[in-house]
Each structure stands twice: as C-alpha cells, then as structure tokens.
Design a protein around this motif. Structure first.
Motif, PDB file in Angstrom:
ATOM      1  N   VAL A 188     -35.852  -3.023 -25.322  1.00  0.00           N
ATOM      2  CA  VAL A 188     -36.027  -3.859 -26.508  1.00  0.00           C
ATOM      3  C   VAL A 188     -37.396  -3.534 -27.104  1.00  0.00           C
ATOM      4  O   VAL A 188     -38.425  -3.736 -26.459  1.00  0.00           O
ATOM      5  CB  VAL A 188     -35.944  -5.362 -26.157  1.00  0.00           C
TER       6      VAL A 188
ATOM      7  N   TRP B 219     -40.130 -14.414 -28.442  1.00  0.00           N
ATOM      8  CA  TRP B 219     -39.152 -14.464 -27.358  1.00  0.00           C
ATOM      9  C   TRP B 219     -37.737 -14.667 -27.888  1.00  0.00           C
ATOM     10  O   TRP B 219     -36.782 -14.059 -27.380  1.00  0.00           O
ATOM     11  CB  TRP B 219     -39.539 -15.534 -26.335  1.00  0.00           C
TER      12      TRP B 219
ATOM     13  N   ASP C 228     -42.034  -6.815 -25.624  1.00  0.00           N
ATOM     14  CA  ASP C 228     -41.006  -5.781 -25.462  1.00  0.00           C
ATOM     15  C   ASP C 228     -40.445  -5.880 -24.057  1.00  0.00           C
ATOM     16  O   ASP C 228     -41.146  -6.272 -23.123  1.00  0.00           O
ATOM     17  CB  ASP C 228     -41.506  -4.380 -25.839  1.00  0.00           C
TER      18      ASP C 228
ATOM     19  N   GLN D 178     -40.972  -7.165 -30.212  1.00  0.00           N
ATOM     20  CA  GLN D 178     -40.543  -8.230 -31.120  1.00  0.00           C
ATOM     21  C   GLN D 178     -41.721  -9.161 -31.345  1.00  0.00           C
ATOM     22  O   GLN D 178     -42.391  -9.562 -30.397  1.00  0.00           O
ATOM     23  CB  GLN D 178     -39.354  -8.995 -30.531  1.00  0.00           C
TER      24      GLN D 178
ATOM     25  N   ALA E  60     -36.624 -11.273 -29.102  1.00  0.00           N
ATOM     26  CA  ALA E  60     -36.324 -10.374 -27.990  1.00  0.00           C
ATOM     27  C   ALA E  60     -34.991 -10.749 -27.334  1.00  0.00           C
ATOM     28  O   ALA E  60     -34.172  -9.879 -27.017  1.00  0.00           O
ATOM     29  CB  ALA E  60     -37.461 -10.401 -26.963  1.00  0.00           C
TER      30      ALA E  60
END
Length: 129
Positions: free
Chosen positions: A32, A56, A122, A35, A59
């Motif tokens: 990921v 969060w 991430d 974010q 993500a």
C-alpha cells in the motif's frame, strides 16, 4: 498462515508491533503506497488527529480493495512530522489494527511532500493465495 517472529536475542518492541513477520510461500503480497491525512476530494484538515484517522482509513480502504483487512498487515511504516504526535500515532494505529501486531517502523521527518500534511502511512499486507 502469516507468522510473527519474536526472539529474546533482540530488544523487545517499545509498543504494539512484532519484531518480524514471516510470509510463507504462495501468499499474495500487497504494498500500500503512502496514504496521507486527506479526504477523497483532497481536503487536508488542519487537525492532526483527523489527519491520522484519515491516513489509516485511506490505507485500510486500499487493503479492502485488495480483499484484505488489518489482520493481513505484515509491515507498517508511518511517517510523522512532529514528535509530539507520537501518542496520537500509537493510539490511532492500535485502534485500526485492533490488537494485530505487524512489524512496524515509525519515522519522524522534517516534513512531507505537502507542508500541510502531518502523517503518512504505508503498509505491506499478505494473504493466502
């Protein structure tokens, strides 16, 4: 099954994370990208707590798009711009990970790409193929 790695031959974690995580052969792995604390429309709230929540949430939305959730996270890298946000980071992380303890790294940086941002998350996640 993803396995936490714990050893007495390295320092114990300072908070809720594992010393290491093992991803067995044959598992799907999702990375990921970082974010940040922004809304889908690009709004960046001034409130650091809201930015942590959004980072969060974002993500987790990427994980959900891959058919995964917090239980699949094997590694988390979080970047914050102010050491004063350390407790906020830990509280938010713990709430979103719901007791799950991946490997983790926290980095305190001088700033992120957009000066309004105070946090970036991430993740690496894995699940049985």
């Amino acid at each position: 099954m993803i396995n936490p790695i714990e050893t007495e031959n390295a320092p114990k974690p300072l908070s809720a994370y594992a010393q290491g995580m093992e991803i067995p052969p044959g598992h799907r792995v999702v990375h990921v990208s970082g974010q940040v604390g922004a809304t889908v429309s690009g709004e960046v709230p001034a409130d650091p707590a809201r930015q942590h929540e959004l980072a969060w949430e974002n993500a987790m939305a990427v994980l959900a798009a891959a058919g995964m959730d917090h239980r699949h996270v094997v590694d988390a890298h979080v970047y914050i711009t102010d050491r004063a946000h350390l407790a906020l980071y830990r509280q938010t992380r713990d709430r979103f990970l719901k007791g799950h303890r991946p490997a983790a790294t926290l980095l305190i940086v001088a700033g992120l790409a957009d000066e309004r941002l105070v946090v970036e998350v991430d993740l690496v996640a894995a699940s049985a193929a």
